[in-house]
Design an enzyme around this catalytic site. Structure first.
Site, PDB file in Angstrom:
ATOM      1  N   SER A 178       0.828  -1.204   0.000  1.00  0.00           N
ATOM      2  CA  SER A 178       0.000   0.000   0.000  1.00  0.00           C
ATOM      3  C   SER A 178       0.867   1.261   0.000  1.00  0.00           C
ATOM      4  CB  SER A 178      -0.942  -0.046   1.207  1.00  0.00           C
ATOM      5  OG  SER A 178      -1.873   0.997   1.182  1.00  0.00           O
ATOM      6  N   ASP A 216      -5.101  -3.023  -3.176  1.00  0.00           N
ATOM      7  CA  ASP A 216      -4.329  -2.798  -1.958  1.00  0.00           C
ATOM      8  C   ASP A 216      -4.287  -4.071  -1.115  1.00  0.00           C
ATOM      9  OD1 ASP A 216      -3.675  -1.964   0.771  1.00  0.00           O
ATOM     10  OD2 ASP A 216      -3.965   0.078   0.052  1.00  0.00           O
TER      11      ASP A 216
END
Length: 281
Positions: free
Chosen positions: A45, A204
């Site tokens: 992320s 993500d």
């Protein structure tokens, strides 16, 4: 915060969007004092971008470039507003890519390509055909998991079909794809439209784990979290560090540069306290 008198062999960057600027502030204070030179780095992320800042020594550039981008963005677009008809991206996604592209120029990509082993965790949604929808469903499971279990090592989204995949970021940099990888790693449905990575949608991976271990996983590991957890596992060789208090940055709030600065500053303060516990100041 765990104490250590030895160097770390591995460094792990948790996710958290703009909360990852806590990591930047922390490392700005401790990296040289500890002589941090890990052989292996794993990230996910927004932490993947923070890791790039660490590897290239451009952490301050990451901060200042994002602050400048915030100055031109005065509101967070509601998630129900349509994505751009031309490239299919949300405003958040376009801004993030612009910042990543500006910081990770050819020289930075070369430093990453030839630097320590660097792996970025991405996630594959359960339904490739409905990547945005199924990814958003995983986000709901992640929220419930993190609140109820309160551990950086998640369980429920993966059990529901979300797959984590470690990607060789050194190779991505050599192939001219490091910007694509860093952006793919920070794709949060439904605010971001999932891009394809090697023919499959990527989202993500913070919903898979907030502390992905490198492969191979050996030696002492420093794990940089971006929020507080109640249940930190005690595993030999691992040192988890996390903010001393909730940071002001709000994951995908791209409007308030002051929150970003204050989050970085808390990281610096925590870094100084960490060094004090080790007798390094």
């Amino acid at each position: 915060m765990a104490e250590t008198d030895s160097a770390f062999d591995q460094l792990v960057f948790s996710g958290g969007g703009t909360r990852c600027f806590w990591q930047g502030g922390f490392l700005h204070v401790v990296r040289d004092a500890l002589g941090l030179a890990p052989a292996r780095i794993a990230a996910l992320s927004g932490g993947a971008f923070a890791a790039c800042g660490f590897i290239t020594r451009r952490g301050l550039d990451v901060r200042e470039t994002m602050i400048a981008a915030f100055a031109d963005h005065d509101r967070n677009v509601p998630l129900h507003e349509p994505f751009d008809e031309v490239d299919g991206n949300s405003p958040h996604q376009r801004i993030y890519r612009e910042v990543v592209s500006q910081v990770l120029d050819d020289a930075a990509a070369q430093a990453i390509a030839t630097g320590p082993q660097f792996q970025v965790l991405i996630a594959r949604p359960p339904s490739p055909r409905w990547a945005t929808l199924s990814g958003a469903a995983m986000a709901l499971l992640y929220t419930a998991d993190s609140k109820i279990r309160s551990s950086p090592h998640l369980a429920w989204p993966e059990a529901a079909g979300l797959e984590g995949e470690l990607v060789d970021a050194n190779k991505a940099a050599r192939d001219g794809r490091i910007v694509d990888l860093i952006c793919a790693a920070a794709t949060i449905p439904p605010a971001f439209e999932p891009p394809d990575w090697d023919g499959r949608p990527a989202i993500d991976a913070g919903m898979v784990s907030q502390a992905p271990m490198p492969d191979p996983d050996r030696g002492r590991t420093l794990i940089l979290l971006t929020k507080r957890f109640d249940n930190i596992p005690e595993i030999e060789g691992r040192s988890y560090v996390m903010p001393s208090r909730e940071v002001p940055a709000d994951k995908i709030d791209f409007t308030d540069a002051d929150k970003l600065r204050r989050t970085w500053n808390i990281g610096e303060e925590d870094g100084m306290r960490y060094l004090e516990t080790l007798g390094r100041r």
